[in-house]
Scaffold this motif. Sequence first.
Motif, PDB file in Angstrom:
ATOM      1  N   SER A 192       1.553  71.109  17.505  1.00 23.30           N
ATOM      2  CA  SER A 192       1.754  71.874  18.749  1.00 23.30           C
ATOM      3  C   SER A 192       3.154  72.458  18.728  1.00 23.30           C
ATOM      4  O   SER A 192       4.018  72.005  17.967  1.00 23.30           O
ATOM      5  N   ALA A 193       3.375  73.456  19.581  1.00 24.15           N
ATOM      6  CA  ALA A 193       4.737  73.984  19.713  1.00 24.15           C
ATOM      7  C   ALA A 193       5.638  72.949  20.367  1.00 24.15           C
ATOM      8  O   ALA A 193       6.834  72.878  20.062  1.00 24.15           O
ATOM      9  N   THR A 194       5.071  72.142  21.239  1.00 24.54           N
ATOM     10  CA  THR A 194       5.858  71.075  21.862  1.00 24.54           C
ATOM     11  C   THR A 194       6.425  70.154  20.782  1.00 24.54           C
ATOM     12  O   THR A 194       7.619  69.834  20.785  1.00 24.54           O
ATOM     13  N   GLY A 224      -1.780  73.822  17.849  1.00 29.13           N
ATOM     14  CA  GLY A 224      -0.954  73.927  16.653  1.00 29.13           C
ATOM     15  C   GLY A 224       0.355  74.621  16.949  1.00 29.13           C
ATOM     16  O   GLY A 224       0.548  75.174  18.036  1.00 29.13           O
ATOM     17  N   THR A 276       9.326  73.255  27.121  1.00 34.77           N
ATOM     18  CA  THR A 276      10.635  73.669  26.624  1.00 34.77           C
ATOM     19  C   THR A 276      11.693  72.642  27.018  1.00 34.77           C
ATOM     20  O   THR A 276      12.583  72.308  26.229  1.00 34.77           O
ATOM     21  N   ALA A 334       6.745  80.702  21.763  1.00 26.74           N
ATOM     22  CA  ALA A 334       5.327  80.395  22.022  1.00 26.74           C
ATOM     23  C   ALA A 334       4.530  81.650  22.374  1.00 26.74           C
ATOM     24  O   ALA A 334       3.333  81.715  22.113  1.00 26.74           O
ATOM     25  N   HIS A 335       5.223  82.657  22.976  1.00 22.42           N
ATOM     26  CA  HIS A 335       4.525  83.881  23.391  1.00 22.42           C
ATOM     27  C   HIS A 335       4.764  85.033  22.425  1.00 22.42           C
ATOM     28  O   HIS A 335       4.323  86.143  22.705  1.00 22.42           O
ATOM     29  N   SER A 367       3.596  78.850  19.016  1.00 19.06           N
ATOM     30  CA  SER A 367       2.475  78.018  19.471  1.00 19.06           C
ATOM     31  C   SER A 367       1.148  78.645  19.065  1.00 19.06           C
ATOM     32  O   SER A 367       0.986  79.865  19.138  1.00 19.06           O
ATOM     33  N   TYR A 390       5.513  81.517  35.702  1.00 13.92           N
ATOM     34  CA  TYR A 390       5.261  80.118  35.969  1.00 13.92           C
ATOM     35  C   TYR A 390       5.851  79.788  37.323  1.00 13.92           C
ATOM     36  O   TYR A 390       6.745  80.490  37.783  1.00 13.92           O
ATOM     37  N   LYS A 405      -2.727  81.320  23.149  1.00 14.10           N
ATOM     38  CA  LYS A 405      -1.510  81.965  22.629  1.00 14.10           C
ATOM     39  C   LYS A 405      -1.872  83.151  21.722  1.00 14.10           C
ATOM     40  O   LYS A 405      -3.041  83.358  21.409  1.00 14.10           O
ATOM     41  N   ASP A 423      12.230  79.434  21.763  1.00 11.45           N
ATOM     42  CA  ASP A 423      10.848  79.132  22.130  1.00 11.45           C
ATOM     43  C   ASP A 423      10.070  80.451  22.028  1.00 11.45           C
ATOM     44  O   ASP A 423      10.158  81.313  22.904  1.00 11.45           O
ATOM     45  N   THR A 460       9.929  78.885  32.625  1.00  9.97           N
ATOM     46  CA  THR A 460       9.260  78.581  31.358  1.00  9.97           C
ATOM     47  C   THR A 460       8.238  77.481  31.588  1.00  9.97           C
ATOM     48  O   THR A 460       8.164  76.894  32.679  1.00  9.97           O
ATOM     49  N   PHE A 461       7.445  77.207  30.551  1.00  4.97           N
ATOM     50  CA  PHE A 461       6.532  76.070  30.595  1.00  4.97           C
ATOM     51  C   PHE A 461       7.365  74.794  30.428  1.00  4.97           C
ATOM     52  O   PHE A 461       8.378  74.781  29.729  1.00  4.97           O
TER      53      PHE A 461
HETATM   54  C1  LIG Z   1       2.431  77.050  25.477  1.00  3.15           C
HETATM   55  C2  LIG Z   1       3.922  76.934  25.542  1.00  3.15           C
HETATM   56  C3  LIG Z   1       4.610  75.874  24.942  1.00  3.15           C
HETATM   57  C4  LIG Z   1       3.896  74.705  24.337  1.00  3.15           C
HETATM   58  O1  LIG Z   1       3.001  75.064  23.336  1.00  3.15           O
HETATM   59  P1  LIG Z   1       1.952  73.965  22.798  1.00  3.15           P
HETATM   60  O2  LIG Z   1       1.543  74.512  21.478  1.00  3.15           O
HETATM   61  O3  LIG Z   1       0.837  73.935  23.786  1.00  3.15           O
HETATM   62  O4  LIG Z   1       2.669  72.673  22.697  1.00  3.15           O
HETATM   63  C5  LIG Z   1       5.974  75.871  24.974  1.00  3.15           C
HETATM   64  N1  LIG Z   1       6.665  76.859  25.584  1.00  3.15           N
HETATM   65  C6  LIG Z   1       6.044  77.888  26.180  1.00  3.15           C
HETATM   66  C7  LIG Z   1       6.870  78.970  26.809  1.00  3.15           C
HETATM   67  C8  LIG Z   1       4.653  77.952  26.192  1.00  3.15           C
HETATM   68  O5  LIG Z   1       4.032  78.960  26.816  1.00  3.15           O
END
Ligand SMILES: *Cc1c(COP(=O)(O)O)cnc(C)c1O
Length: 415
Positions: free
Chosen positions: A89-91, A224, A119, A189-190, A212, A359, A217, A187, A115-116
Amino acid sequence: MRYRQPLETLTQSRRPTKDEPPSGPREPEVRPAPTSIPCFRPIIGEAEIEAVTEVLRSGWLTTGAKAREFEQSFAAFMGGDVEAVAVNSATAGLHLAAEACGIGPGDEVLVPTLTFTATASVIRYLGAEIVLVDVEEGTRCIDLDQAERRLTPRCKAIMPVHFAGYPCDMVEVLAFARRHGLRVIEDAAHALPTRRDGRLIGSWDSDATVFSFYASKPITTGEGGMIVTRDPKIAVRARTMRTHGLDRDAFDRFRKVGASWSYDVVAPGFKYNLTDVAAAVGVVQLSRAESFQLSRQRAAERYLEKLAGLPVECPTPAPQGGLHAWHMFPIRVNETARANRDMLIAGLTAESIGTSVHYRPLHEMTYWKERYRCEPDDFPVASRYFAGAVTLPLFPGMTDDEIDRVVAVVRNILE
Ligand SMILES: *Cc1c(COP(=O)(O)O)cnc(C)c1O
Protein backbone atom coordinates in the motif's frame (compact mmCIF):
# COMPACT_ATOMS: atom_id res chain seq x y z
CA MET A 1 -28.05 -0.14 -4.04
CA ARG A 2 -25.55 -2.73 -5.13
CA TYR A 3 -22.97 -1.65 -7.63
CA ARG A 4 -21.17 -4.23 -9.72
CA GLN A 5 -17.84 -3.23 -11.12
CA PRO A 6 -17.98 -3.99 -14.83
CA LEU A 7 -14.96 -5.54 -16.49
CA GLU A 8 -14.16 -3.66 -19.58
CA THR A 9 -11.59 -1.94 -21.68
CA LEU A 10 -11.64 1.71 -22.61
CA THR A 11 -12.91 1.04 -26.09
CA GLN A 12 -15.73 -1.37 -25.34
CA SER A 13 -19.16 0.19 -25.03
CA ARG A 14 -20.32 -0.16 -21.49
CA ARG A 15 -24.05 -0.22 -21.30
CA PRO A 16 -27.05 -0.63 -23.55
CA THR A 17 -28.08 2.79 -24.83
CA LYS A 18 -31.56 4.08 -24.22
CA ASP A 19 -32.51 3.24 -27.82
CA GLU A 20 -31.92 -0.47 -27.38
CA PRO A 21 -35.03 -2.55 -26.75
CA PRO A 22 -35.39 -3.88 -23.21
CA SER A 23 -34.46 -7.54 -22.91
CA GLY A 24 -37.82 -8.68 -21.54
CA PRO A 25 -41.46 -7.57 -21.24
CA ARG A 26 -41.70 -4.35 -19.23
CA GLU A 27 -44.44 -2.99 -17.04
CA PRO A 28 -45.53 0.23 -18.73
CA GLU A 29 -45.84 2.13 -15.42
CA VAL A 30 -42.26 1.33 -14.32
CA ARG A 31 -39.98 4.25 -15.09
CA PRO A 32 -36.49 3.09 -15.98
CA ALA A 33 -34.02 4.10 -13.28
CA PRO A 34 -31.51 6.67 -14.54
CA THR A 35 -28.30 4.94 -15.52
CA SER A 36 -25.93 5.38 -12.62
CA ILE A 37 -22.63 7.20 -12.96
CA PRO A 38 -20.14 6.11 -10.29
CA CYS A 39 -17.74 8.58 -8.73
CA PHE A 40 -14.93 6.36 -9.95
CA ARG A 41 -14.70 3.16 -11.95
CA PRO A 42 -11.50 1.09 -12.14
CA ILE A 43 -10.67 -0.09 -15.66
CA ILE A 44 -9.61 -3.74 -15.74
CA GLY A 45 -9.26 -5.46 -19.11
CA GLU A 46 -8.58 -8.95 -20.41
CA ALA A 47 -4.81 -8.32 -20.35
CA GLU A 48 -4.86 -7.81 -16.56
CA ILE A 49 -6.98 -10.95 -16.12
CA GLU A 50 -4.62 -13.01 -18.28
CA ALA A 51 -1.58 -11.69 -16.43
CA VAL A 52 -3.09 -12.71 -13.10
CA THR A 53 -4.05 -16.14 -14.43
CA GLU A 54 -0.51 -16.69 -15.59
CA VAL A 55 0.86 -15.92 -12.13
CA LEU A 56 -1.76 -18.14 -10.46
CA ARG A 57 -0.74 -21.03 -12.72
CA SER A 58 2.98 -20.42 -12.22
CA GLY A 59 3.22 -21.74 -8.68
CA TRP A 60 4.88 -18.54 -7.33
CA LEU A 61 2.33 -16.19 -5.75
CA THR A 62 4.17 -13.92 -3.35
CA THR A 63 6.86 -11.35 -4.12
CA GLY A 64 9.05 -12.70 -6.92
CA ALA A 65 9.87 -12.16 -10.58
CA LYS A 66 6.65 -10.21 -11.35
CA ALA A 67 7.16 -7.80 -8.48
CA ARG A 68 10.72 -7.27 -9.71
CA GLU A 69 9.44 -6.69 -13.25
CA PHE A 70 6.88 -4.19 -11.96
CA GLU A 71 9.61 -2.34 -10.05
CA GLN A 72 11.86 -2.22 -13.10
CA SER A 73 9.06 -1.03 -15.39
CA PHE A 74 8.11 1.61 -12.85
CA ALA A 75 11.69 2.86 -12.52
CA ALA A 76 11.95 2.99 -16.33
CA PHE A 77 8.62 4.87 -16.51
CA MET A 78 10.15 7.46 -14.16
CA GLY A 79 12.99 7.92 -16.65
CA GLY A 80 15.44 5.44 -15.11
CA ASP A 81 18.16 6.42 -12.66
CA VAL A 82 15.79 5.74 -9.74
CA GLU A 83 15.05 2.72 -7.57
CA ALA A 84 11.48 1.50 -7.24
CA VAL A 85 10.39 -0.61 -4.26
CA ALA A 86 7.00 -2.31 -4.50
CA VAL A 87 4.88 -2.45 -1.35
CA ASN A 88 1.36 -3.55 -0.45
CA SER A 89 0.00 0.00 0.00
CA ALA A 90 1.05 3.62 -0.26
CA THR A 91 0.57 3.83 3.49
CA ALA A 92 3.22 1.12 3.89
CA GLY A 93 5.42 2.98 1.40
CA LEU A 94 5.13 6.29 3.25
CA HIS A 95 5.88 4.50 6.54
CA LEU A 96 8.99 2.80 5.09
CA ALA A 97 10.17 6.03 3.42
CA ALA A 98 9.85 8.01 6.66
CA GLU A 99 11.56 5.21 8.61
CA ALA A 100 14.41 5.11 6.10
CA CYS A 101 14.77 8.90 6.48
CA GLY A 102 15.35 8.32 10.18
CA ILE A 103 12.16 9.97 11.43
CA GLY A 104 11.55 9.00 15.05
CA PRO A 105 10.56 10.16 18.54
CA GLY A 106 11.24 13.85 19.12
CA ASP A 107 10.98 14.70 15.43
CA GLU A 108 8.28 16.70 13.67
CA VAL A 109 7.10 16.52 10.07
CA LEU A 110 5.22 19.19 8.07
CA VAL A 111 1.99 17.76 6.58
CA PRO A 112 -0.80 19.60 4.73
CA THR A 113 -4.11 19.45 6.61
CA LEU A 114 -5.95 18.72 3.34
CA THR A 115 -4.96 15.10 2.77
CA PHE A 116 -5.95 11.53 3.54
CA THR A 117 -5.13 10.58 7.12
CA ALA A 118 -2.47 8.04 6.01
CA THR A 119 -0.01 10.84 5.17
CA ALA A 120 -0.01 11.83 8.84
CA SER A 121 -0.59 8.42 10.49
CA VAL A 122 2.71 6.96 9.32
CA ILE A 123 4.56 9.70 11.22
CA ARG A 124 2.76 8.71 14.41
CA TYR A 125 3.66 5.02 13.75
CA LEU A 126 7.28 6.15 14.18
CA GLY A 127 6.57 8.01 17.42
CA ALA A 128 7.13 11.40 15.77
CA GLU A 129 4.67 14.31 15.61
CA ILE A 130 3.14 16.09 12.65
CA VAL A 131 2.87 19.83 12.21
CA LEU A 132 -0.26 20.62 10.19
CA VAL A 133 -0.03 23.29 7.52
CA ASP A 134 -2.78 25.05 5.55
CA VAL A 135 -2.98 24.68 1.76
CA GLU A 136 -2.86 27.27 -1.01
CA GLU A 137 -5.99 28.72 -2.51
CA GLY A 138 -6.47 27.22 -5.98
CA THR A 139 -3.83 24.48 -6.09
CA ARG A 140 -4.81 23.06 -2.68
CA CYS A 141 -1.22 21.94 -2.15
CA ILE A 142 0.83 22.72 0.99
CA ASP A 143 1.35 26.49 1.50
CA LEU A 144 5.09 27.01 1.98
CA ASP A 145 4.65 30.45 3.58
CA GLN A 146 2.44 28.85 6.21
CA ALA A 147 4.93 25.96 6.53
CA GLU A 148 7.68 28.49 7.26
CA ARG A 149 5.58 30.03 10.04
CA ARG A 150 4.89 26.67 11.65
CA LEU A 151 8.45 25.41 11.37
CA THR A 152 10.13 24.40 14.64
CA PRO A 153 13.71 23.32 15.39
CA ARG A 154 12.37 19.74 15.69
CA CYS A 155 11.09 19.64 12.07
CA LYS A 156 12.95 16.95 10.11
CA ALA A 157 10.85 16.53 6.98
CA ILE A 158 8.07 17.88 4.77
CA MET A 159 5.46 15.75 2.98
CA PRO A 160 3.96 17.57 -0.01
CA VAL A 161 0.77 15.98 -1.38
CA HIS A 162 0.08 16.41 -5.10
CA PHE A 163 -3.57 17.08 -4.41
CA ALA A 164 -5.95 15.41 -6.90
CA GLY A 165 -2.99 15.11 -9.25
CA TYR A 166 -2.04 18.80 -9.34
CA PRO A 167 1.78 18.99 -9.37
CA CYS A 168 3.22 20.82 -6.35
CA ASP A 169 5.92 23.36 -7.19
CA MET A 170 8.87 21.02 -6.62
CA VAL A 171 11.50 23.71 -7.27
CA GLU A 172 10.04 25.69 -4.37
CA VAL A 173 9.49 22.65 -2.14
CA LEU A 174 13.08 21.45 -2.61
CA ALA A 175 14.50 24.96 -2.08
CA PHE A 176 12.43 25.30 1.10
CA ALA A 177 13.65 21.90 2.32
CA ARG A 178 17.30 22.73 1.56
CA ARG A 179 17.02 26.06 3.35
CA HIS A 180 15.72 24.38 6.49
CA GLY A 181 17.60 21.07 6.35
CA LEU A 182 14.47 18.98 5.82
CA ARG A 183 13.99 15.61 4.16
CA VAL A 184 11.28 15.50 1.46
CA ILE A 185 8.80 12.62 1.15
CA GLU A 186 6.25 13.22 -1.61
CA ASP A 187 2.80 11.72 -1.27
CA ALA A 188 2.07 10.98 -4.93
CA ALA A 189 -0.98 8.76 -4.29
CA HIS A 190 -2.92 10.88 -6.82
CA ALA A 191 -0.07 11.71 -9.15
CA LEU A 192 0.53 9.19 -11.93
CA PRO A 193 1.54 10.51 -14.37
CA THR A 194 2.10 14.09 -13.21
CA ARG A 195 4.69 16.61 -14.37
CA ARG A 196 6.02 19.90 -13.10
CA ASP A 197 8.37 21.98 -15.28
CA GLY A 198 8.43 19.08 -17.73
CA ARG A 199 9.70 16.66 -15.09
CA LEU A 200 7.70 13.65 -13.84
CA ILE A 201 6.68 13.56 -10.21
CA GLY A 202 8.82 10.68 -8.94
CA SER A 203 11.91 11.82 -10.83
CA TRP A 204 12.67 14.92 -8.72
CA ASP A 205 15.43 15.10 -6.11
CA SER A 206 13.30 14.44 -3.07
CA ASP A 207 14.27 11.63 -0.68
CA ALA A 208 11.33 9.47 -1.74
CA THR A 209 8.06 9.64 -3.68
CA VAL A 210 5.25 7.21 -2.91
CA PHE A 211 2.48 6.13 -5.31
CA SER A 212 -0.75 4.27 -4.47
CA PHE A 213 -2.41 1.46 -6.42
CA TYR A 214 -5.54 1.32 -4.27
CA ALA A 215 -8.70 0.47 -6.25
CA SER A 216 -9.66 4.10 -6.88
CA LYS A 217 -6.19 5.48 -7.69
CA PRO A 218 -4.82 6.46 -11.15
CA ILE A 219 -3.70 2.87 -11.74
CA THR A 220 -4.62 -0.05 -9.50
CA THR A 221 -3.47 -3.44 -8.27
CA GLY A 222 -6.45 -3.69 -5.88
CA GLU A 223 -4.13 -2.69 -3.05
CA GLY A 224 -0.52 -1.70 -3.58
CA GLY A 225 2.06 1.04 -3.65
CA MET A 226 5.51 1.99 -4.92
CA ILE A 227 8.38 3.89 -3.32
CA VAL A 228 10.62 5.68 -5.80
CA THR A 229 13.97 7.07 -4.66
CA ARG A 230 17.34 8.19 -6.01
CA ASP A 231 19.01 7.34 -2.72
CA PRO A 232 20.34 3.73 -2.70
CA LYS A 233 20.48 3.79 1.11
CA ILE A 234 16.72 4.50 1.30
CA ALA A 235 16.00 1.75 -1.26
CA VAL A 236 18.07 -0.83 0.63
CA ARG A 237 16.53 0.08 3.98
CA ALA A 238 12.97 0.02 2.55
CA ARG A 239 13.58 -3.41 0.96
CA THR A 240 14.88 -4.81 4.22
CA MET A 241 12.11 -3.32 6.35
CA ARG A 242 9.33 -4.36 3.97
CA THR A 243 10.12 -8.04 4.71
CA HIS A 244 10.59 -8.39 8.48
CA GLY A 245 14.06 -6.83 8.51
CA LEU A 246 15.48 -9.94 6.82
CA ASP A 247 18.75 -9.56 4.96
CA ARG A 248 17.30 -11.52 2.02
CA ASP A 249 13.74 -12.11 0.85
CA ALA A 250 11.94 -15.39 0.11
CA PHE A 251 12.49 -15.18 -3.65
CA ASP A 252 16.21 -14.66 -3.24
CA ARG A 253 16.38 -17.67 -0.91
CA PHE A 254 14.25 -19.74 -3.31
CA ARG A 255 16.52 -19.01 -6.26
CA LYS A 256 19.74 -19.90 -4.47
CA VAL A 257 19.18 -23.62 -4.04
CA GLY A 258 20.62 -25.12 -0.88
CA ALA A 259 20.55 -22.08 1.34
CA SER A 260 16.85 -21.27 1.52
CA TRP A 261 16.74 -21.60 5.31
CA SER A 262 19.63 -19.22 5.80
CA TYR A 263 18.89 -15.59 6.55
CA ASP A 264 19.64 -13.05 9.21
CA VAL A 265 17.36 -10.56 10.94
CA VAL A 266 18.97 -7.14 10.99
CA ALA A 267 16.04 -5.03 12.29
CA PRO A 268 12.47 -5.45 13.61
CA GLY A 269 10.87 -4.96 10.20
CA PHE A 270 7.36 -4.98 8.82
CA LYS A 271 5.38 -7.17 6.35
CA TYR A 272 4.75 -4.79 3.49
CA ASN A 273 5.74 -6.73 0.34
CA LEU A 274 3.57 -6.76 -2.81
CA THR A 275 2.42 -10.14 -4.15
CA ASP A 276 3.25 -11.26 -7.69
CA VAL A 277 -0.52 -11.61 -8.24
CA ALA A 278 -0.96 -7.88 -7.64
CA ALA A 279 2.27 -6.96 -9.45
CA ALA A 280 1.02 -8.74 -12.59
CA VAL A 281 -1.97 -6.38 -12.65
CA GLY A 282 0.38 -3.47 -12.01
CA VAL A 283 2.63 -4.21 -14.99
CA VAL A 284 -0.37 -4.05 -17.34
CA GLN A 285 -1.96 -1.05 -15.63
CA LEU A 286 1.32 0.89 -15.80
CA SER A 287 1.41 0.38 -19.56
CA ARG A 288 -2.02 2.07 -19.67
CA ALA A 289 -1.24 4.91 -17.23
CA GLU A 290 -0.69 7.52 -19.95
CA SER A 291 -3.83 6.63 -21.89
CA PHE A 292 -5.85 6.68 -18.63
CA GLN A 293 -4.46 10.16 -17.87
CA LEU A 294 -5.29 11.41 -21.35
CA SER A 295 -8.83 10.09 -21.06
CA ARG A 296 -9.32 11.69 -17.62
CA GLN A 297 -7.83 14.94 -18.93
CA ARG A 298 -10.33 15.08 -21.81
CA ALA A 299 -13.15 14.58 -19.32
CA ALA A 300 -11.70 17.24 -16.99
CA GLU A 301 -11.39 19.73 -19.85
CA ARG A 302 -15.03 19.20 -20.75
CA TYR A 303 -16.03 19.75 -17.10
CA LEU A 304 -13.99 22.98 -16.99
CA GLU A 305 -15.70 24.21 -20.15
CA LYS A 306 -19.23 23.20 -19.18
CA LEU A 307 -19.05 24.31 -15.54
CA ALA A 308 -17.74 27.77 -16.46
CA GLY A 309 -20.11 30.44 -15.20
CA LEU A 310 -21.69 28.23 -12.52
CA PRO A 311 -21.19 29.23 -8.87
CA VAL A 312 -18.46 26.65 -8.26
CA GLU A 313 -14.68 26.76 -8.00
CA CYS A 314 -13.10 24.14 -10.25
CA PRO A 315 -9.65 22.56 -9.79
CA THR A 316 -6.74 24.57 -11.19
CA PRO A 317 -5.10 23.11 -14.31
CA ALA A 318 -1.36 22.47 -14.23
CA PRO A 319 0.85 25.47 -15.07
CA GLN A 320 2.83 25.67 -18.32
CA GLY A 321 5.25 22.74 -18.55
CA GLY A 322 3.15 20.69 -16.15
CA LEU A 323 0.81 17.74 -16.44
CA HIS A 324 -2.17 17.32 -14.11
CA ALA A 325 -2.96 13.65 -13.40
CA TRP A 326 -6.65 14.59 -13.09
CA HIS A 327 -6.99 11.78 -10.56
CA MET A 328 -10.25 13.37 -9.46
CA PHE A 329 -12.38 16.45 -9.98
CA PRO A 330 -13.05 18.14 -6.63
CA ILE A 331 -15.08 21.34 -6.88
CA ARG A 332 -16.10 23.86 -4.24
CA VAL A 333 -19.64 25.22 -4.17
CA ASN A 334 -19.48 29.00 -3.78
CA GLU A 335 -21.24 30.65 -0.86
CA THR A 336 -23.34 32.59 -3.41
CA ALA A 337 -24.91 29.45 -4.91
CA ARG A 338 -28.63 28.72 -4.48
CA ALA A 339 -27.82 25.43 -2.72
CA ASN A 340 -25.03 24.27 -0.45
CA ARG A 341 -22.69 21.29 -0.71
CA ASP A 342 -24.97 18.85 1.13
CA MET A 343 -27.93 19.76 -1.09
CA LEU A 344 -25.80 19.28 -4.19
CA ILE A 345 -24.66 15.83 -3.03
CA ALA A 346 -28.27 14.87 -2.22
CA GLY A 347 -29.44 16.05 -5.64
CA LEU A 348 -26.72 14.16 -7.48
CA THR A 349 -27.40 11.03 -5.42
CA ALA A 350 -31.10 11.23 -6.34
CA GLU A 351 -30.02 11.13 -9.99
CA SER A 352 -27.80 8.05 -9.32
CA ILE A 353 -24.64 10.12 -9.72
CA GLY A 354 -21.86 9.13 -7.33
CA THR A 355 -19.92 11.76 -5.41
CA SER A 356 -17.40 11.95 -2.61
CA VAL A 357 -15.62 14.61 -0.55
CA HIS A 358 -11.82 14.93 -0.60
CA TYR A 359 -11.20 15.70 2.19
CA ARG A 360 -12.50 16.73 5.54
CA PRO A 361 -9.21 18.33 6.66
CA LEU A 362 -7.19 16.52 9.31
CA HIS A 363 -7.54 19.41 11.79
CA GLU A 364 -11.30 18.74 11.78
CA MET A 365 -10.87 15.00 12.52
CA THR A 366 -11.23 13.95 16.17
CA TYR A 367 -7.82 12.33 16.68
CA TRP A 368 -5.73 15.04 15.03
CA LYS A 369 -7.88 17.88 16.38
CA GLU A 370 -7.52 16.65 19.96
CA ARG A 371 -3.86 15.68 19.74
CA TYR A 372 -2.79 19.05 18.36
CA ARG A 373 -5.56 21.12 19.99
CA CYS A 374 -6.68 22.50 16.64
CA GLU A 375 -9.31 25.22 16.30
CA PRO A 376 -11.62 25.22 13.25
CA ASP A 377 -10.19 28.51 11.97
CA ASP A 378 -6.53 27.53 12.36
CA PHE A 379 -6.42 26.55 8.69
CA PRO A 380 -8.92 28.85 6.97
CA VAL A 381 -8.21 27.94 3.34
CA ALA A 382 -8.69 24.19 3.89
CA SER A 383 -11.76 24.74 6.09
CA ARG A 384 -13.45 27.06 3.62
CA TYR A 385 -12.74 24.64 0.79
CA PHE A 386 -14.10 21.68 2.78
CA ALA A 387 -17.35 23.49 3.63
CA GLY A 388 -18.24 23.54 -0.08
CA ALA A 389 -16.29 20.52 -1.34
CA VAL A 390 -17.79 17.87 -3.63
CA THR A 391 -15.85 15.46 -5.82
CA LEU A 392 -17.65 14.87 -9.12
CA PRO A 393 -17.35 11.59 -11.08
CA LEU A 394 -14.17 11.28 -13.13
CA PHE A 395 -12.64 8.11 -14.56
CA PRO A 396 -11.01 6.95 -17.80
CA GLY A 397 -13.54 6.36 -20.54
CA MET A 398 -16.16 8.69 -19.04
CA THR A 399 -18.33 9.77 -21.96
CA ASP A 400 -19.31 13.30 -23.00
CA ASP A 401 -22.94 12.34 -22.31
CA GLU A 402 -22.08 11.29 -18.78
CA ILE A 403 -20.22 14.56 -18.12
CA ASP A 404 -23.06 16.61 -19.59
CA ARG A 405 -25.59 14.77 -17.41
CA VAL A 406 -23.57 15.53 -14.27
CA VAL A 407 -23.21 19.19 -15.27
CA ALA A 408 -26.93 19.50 -16.04
CA VAL A 409 -27.83 18.26 -12.55
CA VAL A 410 -25.25 20.59 -10.94
CA ARG A 411 -26.68 23.51 -12.94
CA ASN A 412 -30.28 22.64 -11.96
CA ILE A 413 -29.44 22.53 -8.28
CA LEU A 414 -27.10 25.51 -8.01
CA GLU A 415 -28.64 28.02 -10.40
C1 LIG B 1 -5.07 6.77 -1.00
C2 LIG B 1 -4.10 7.72 -0.35
C3 LIG B 1 -3.08 7.27 0.49
C4 LIG B 1 -2.98 5.84 0.93
O1 LIG B 1 -2.89 4.94 -0.12
P1 LIG B 1 -3.07 3.37 0.17
O2 LIG B 1 -2.44 2.73 -1.02
O3 LIG B 1 -4.54 3.13 0.25
O4 LIG B 1 -2.37 3.06 1.44
C5 LIG B 1 -2.18 8.17 0.99
N1 LIG B 1 -2.28 9.49 0.69
C6 LIG B 1 -3.25 9.96 -0.11
C7 LIG B 1 -3.28 11.43 -0.42
C8 LIG B 1 -4.20 9.09 -0.64
O5 LIG B 1 -5.19 9.57 -1.40
